[in-house]
Scaffold this motif. Structure first.
Motif, PDB file in Angstrom:
ATOM      1  N   PHE A 167     -11.048  66.321  -1.530  1.00 16.30           N
ATOM      2  CA  PHE A 167     -10.377  65.020  -1.409  1.00 16.30           C
ATOM      3  C   PHE A 167      -9.748  64.880  -0.025  1.00 16.30           C
ATOM      4  O   PHE A 167      -8.699  65.452   0.244  1.00 16.30           O
ATOM      5  N   PHE A 185     -19.144  52.724   0.553  1.00 15.35           N
ATOM      6  CA  PHE A 185     -19.280  53.307  -0.796  1.00 15.35           C
ATOM      7  C   PHE A 185     -19.765  52.223  -1.764  1.00 15.35           C
ATOM      8  O   PHE A 185     -20.609  52.477  -2.626  1.00 15.35           O
ATOM      9  N   VAL A 201     -14.891  54.038  -7.804  1.00 14.72           N
ATOM     10  CA  VAL A 201     -13.624  53.428  -7.373  1.00 14.72           C
ATOM     11  C   VAL A 201     -13.897  52.156  -6.567  1.00 14.72           C
ATOM     12  O   VAL A 201     -13.379  51.076  -6.876  1.00 14.72           O
ATOM     13  N   LEU A 205     -13.215  47.419  -6.611  1.00 14.94           N
ATOM     14  CA  LEU A 205     -12.321  46.747  -5.656  1.00 14.94           C
ATOM     15  C   LEU A 205     -12.985  45.481  -5.114  1.00 14.94           C
ATOM     16  O   LEU A 205     -14.145  45.510  -4.696  1.00 14.94           O
TER      17      LEU A 205
HETATM   18  C1  HEC Z   1     -11.142  59.948  -8.949  1.00 14.88           C
HETATM   19  C2  HEC Z   1     -10.757  60.449  -7.635  1.00 14.88           C
HETATM   20  C3  HEC Z   1     -10.595  59.446  -6.515  1.00 14.88           C
HETATM   21  C4  HEC Z   1      -9.836  58.302  -6.539  1.00 14.88           C
HETATM   22  C5  HEC Z   1      -9.018  57.724  -7.689  1.00 14.88           C
HETATM   23  C6  HEC Z   1      -9.933  57.747  -5.216  1.00 14.88           C
HETATM   24  N1  HEC Z   1     -10.711  58.525  -4.417  1.00 14.88           N
HETATM   25 FE1  HEC Z   1     -11.229  58.143  -2.475  1.00 14.88          FE
HETATM   26  N2  HEC Z   1     -12.362  59.827  -2.412  1.00 14.88           N
HETATM   27  C7  HEC Z   1     -12.570  60.679  -3.485  1.00 14.88           C
HETATM   28  C8  HEC Z   1     -13.502  61.708  -3.063  1.00 14.88           C
HETATM   29  C9  HEC Z   1     -14.009  62.860  -3.915  1.00 14.88           C
HETATM   30  C10 HEC Z   1     -13.845  61.443  -1.721  1.00 14.88           C
HETATM   31  C11 HEC Z   1     -14.812  62.225  -0.824  1.00 14.88           C
HETATM   32  C12 HEC Z   1     -16.171  61.562  -0.891  1.00 14.88           C
HETATM   33  C13 HEC Z   1     -17.233  62.361  -0.175  1.00 14.88           C
HETATM   34  O1  HEC Z   1     -17.280  63.590  -0.355  1.00 14.88           O
HETATM   35  O2  HEC Z   1     -18.025  61.747   0.553  1.00 14.88           O
HETATM   36  C14 HEC Z   1     -13.124  60.242  -1.346  1.00 14.88           C
HETATM   37  C15 HEC Z   1     -13.234  59.638  -0.111  1.00 14.88           C
HETATM   38  C16 HEC Z   1     -12.561  58.490   0.266  1.00 14.88           C
HETATM   39  C17 HEC Z   1     -12.645  57.880   1.570  1.00 14.88           C
HETATM   40  C18 HEC Z   1     -13.421  58.382   2.769  1.00 14.88           C
HETATM   41  C19 HEC Z   1     -12.486  59.131   3.681  1.00 14.88           C
HETATM   42  C20 HEC Z   1     -13.092  59.530   4.995  1.00 14.88           C
HETATM   43  O3  HEC Z   1     -12.470  60.353   5.699  1.00 14.88           O
HETATM   44  O4  HEC Z   1     -14.181  59.067   5.339  1.00 14.88           O
HETATM   45  C21 HEC Z   1     -11.860  56.767   1.524  1.00 14.88           C
HETATM   46  C22 HEC Z   1     -11.616  55.797   2.649  1.00 14.88           C
HETATM   47  C23 HEC Z   1     -11.263  56.703   0.206  1.00 14.88           C
HETATM   48  N3  HEC Z   1     -11.713  57.764  -0.540  1.00 14.88           N
HETATM   49  C24 HEC Z   1     -10.368  55.730  -0.193  1.00 14.88           C
HETATM   50  C25 HEC Z   1      -9.822  55.640  -1.467  1.00 14.88           C
HETATM   51  C26 HEC Z   1      -8.920  54.595  -1.893  1.00 14.88           C
HETATM   52  C27 HEC Z   1      -8.395  53.492  -0.989  1.00 14.88           C
HETATM   53  C28 HEC Z   1      -8.630  54.809  -3.201  1.00 14.88           C
HETATM   54  C29 HEC Z   1      -7.803  53.973  -4.145  1.00 14.88           C
HETATM   55  C30 HEC Z   1      -8.230  52.582  -4.286  1.00 14.88           C
HETATM   56  C31 HEC Z   1      -9.351  56.023  -3.587  1.00 14.88           C
HETATM   57  N4  HEC Z   1     -10.054  56.494  -2.513  1.00 14.88           N
HETATM   58  C32 HEC Z   1      -9.304  56.575  -4.852  1.00 14.88           C
HETATM   59  C33 HEC Z   1     -11.981  60.596  -4.730  1.00 14.88           C
HETATM   60  C34 HEC Z   1     -11.151  59.567  -5.178  1.00 14.88           C
END
Ligand code: HEC
Ligand code: HEC
Length: 222
Positions: A167, A185, A201, A205
């Protein structure tokens, strides 16, 4: 190891690796050295020096849309480089650069950036009265459970500073970069990560939600 090196600047990390080369295997020392060299100078095969865009400390460049790399989990960074190289995460800038690195170089440079200082938690992110009409803060800190949408901080950690190997931190990234990733995404130009979590997620949105929550984290200064 990562914790121990956290307080050193990249120069010191290199020196510490040299000083400790006794207990480290030569292969590991070599790998760390390669990572620092790739970041600073690029590779003979033509990969550009990462620092040119990602900053001398891996801090990124918000105005230009280049993300912070420092302190993101090494495993996460390596997976992203593999994904760029395989054109699964589609990006016209990073695709060609990742392809110019072989698998060992991708591991090494990911290890280098993963060992740099992570972003500090923003001061009391939950301070003040949280109102549901403040969409960005509400999504970030509370989620939207009637739509099965957990709060971002439940996976990305308090203040969005990241958790474990999977994460990544959101704190320290610009709102423009965060918004671009959420759209990627959602429209499938970036894979959803482990168990497709981020596809699920982002799919919940709206464009307005994306702007609001990206501004929330982008404004949460390191
Ligand atoms: C259920 C768990 C979960 C939730 C809830 C979640 N995320 Fe994530 N998020 C992840 C994971 C796992 C990754 C890594 C994805 C990958 O490996 O490519 C990630 C990656 C991201 C990234 C990419 C970061 C980068 O450095 O490129 C963004 C932006 C992001 N999340 C935004 C959000 C936002 C805003 C929310 C709330 C609306 C959110 N996430 C909620 C699990 C979650
Ligand atoms: C010409 C500018 C440029 C150079 C040089 C560059 N990058 Fe990038 N990098 C980018 C951009 C732009 C993105 C955002 C891509 C996107 O939106 O998906 C990025 C994203 C990344 C990401 C994903 C970060 C995340 O949070 O998911 C990693 C990892 C990365 N770069 C590693 C590297 C490495 C390692 C090097 C050196 C070998 C390098 N980059 C060189 C511009 C650059």
């Amino acid at each position: 190891m990562r914790r121990r090196f956290r307080k050193f600047t990249p120069v010191w990390t290199g020196m510490a690796v040299l000083a400790l080369s006794g207990p480290l295997t030569p292969a590991l020392a070599q790998m760390k050295g390669d990572g620092a060299a790739i970041a600073a100078k690029g590779t003979p095969a033509g990969a550009l020096a990462c620092m040119t865009c990602h900053g001398t400390q891996g801090e990124g460049n918000a105005a230009a849309g280049f993300p912070r790399l420092a302190g993101l989990p090494a495993q996460y960074l390596a997976a992203q480089l593999d994904s760029f190289a395989a054109d699964k995460r589609q990006n016209p800038i990073m695709g060609p650069i990742a392809k110019q690195l072989d698998a060992a170089q991708r591991q090494a440079v990911a290890g280098y950036y993963g060992a740099l200082a992570p972003v500090a938690a923003p001061a009391s992110p939950e301070g003040g009265a949280l109102r549901q009409t403040d969409t960005g803060a509400w999504l970030a800190l509370r989620g939207r459970w009637d739509h099965d949408l957990p709060a971002c901080v439940q996976c990305h950690g308090p203040g969005g500073t990241g958790v474990g190997a999977a994460f990544p931190a959101l704190a320290g990234q610009s709102s423009a970069y965060i918004a671009a990733q959420l759209h990627a995404f959602k429209n499938g130009t970036r894979p959803g990560g482990p168990q497709d979590l981020m596809k699920a997620v982002a799919g919940k949105l709206s464009d307005g939600d994306i702007t609001a929550v990206s501004n929330y984290f982008g404004g949460a200064k390191p």
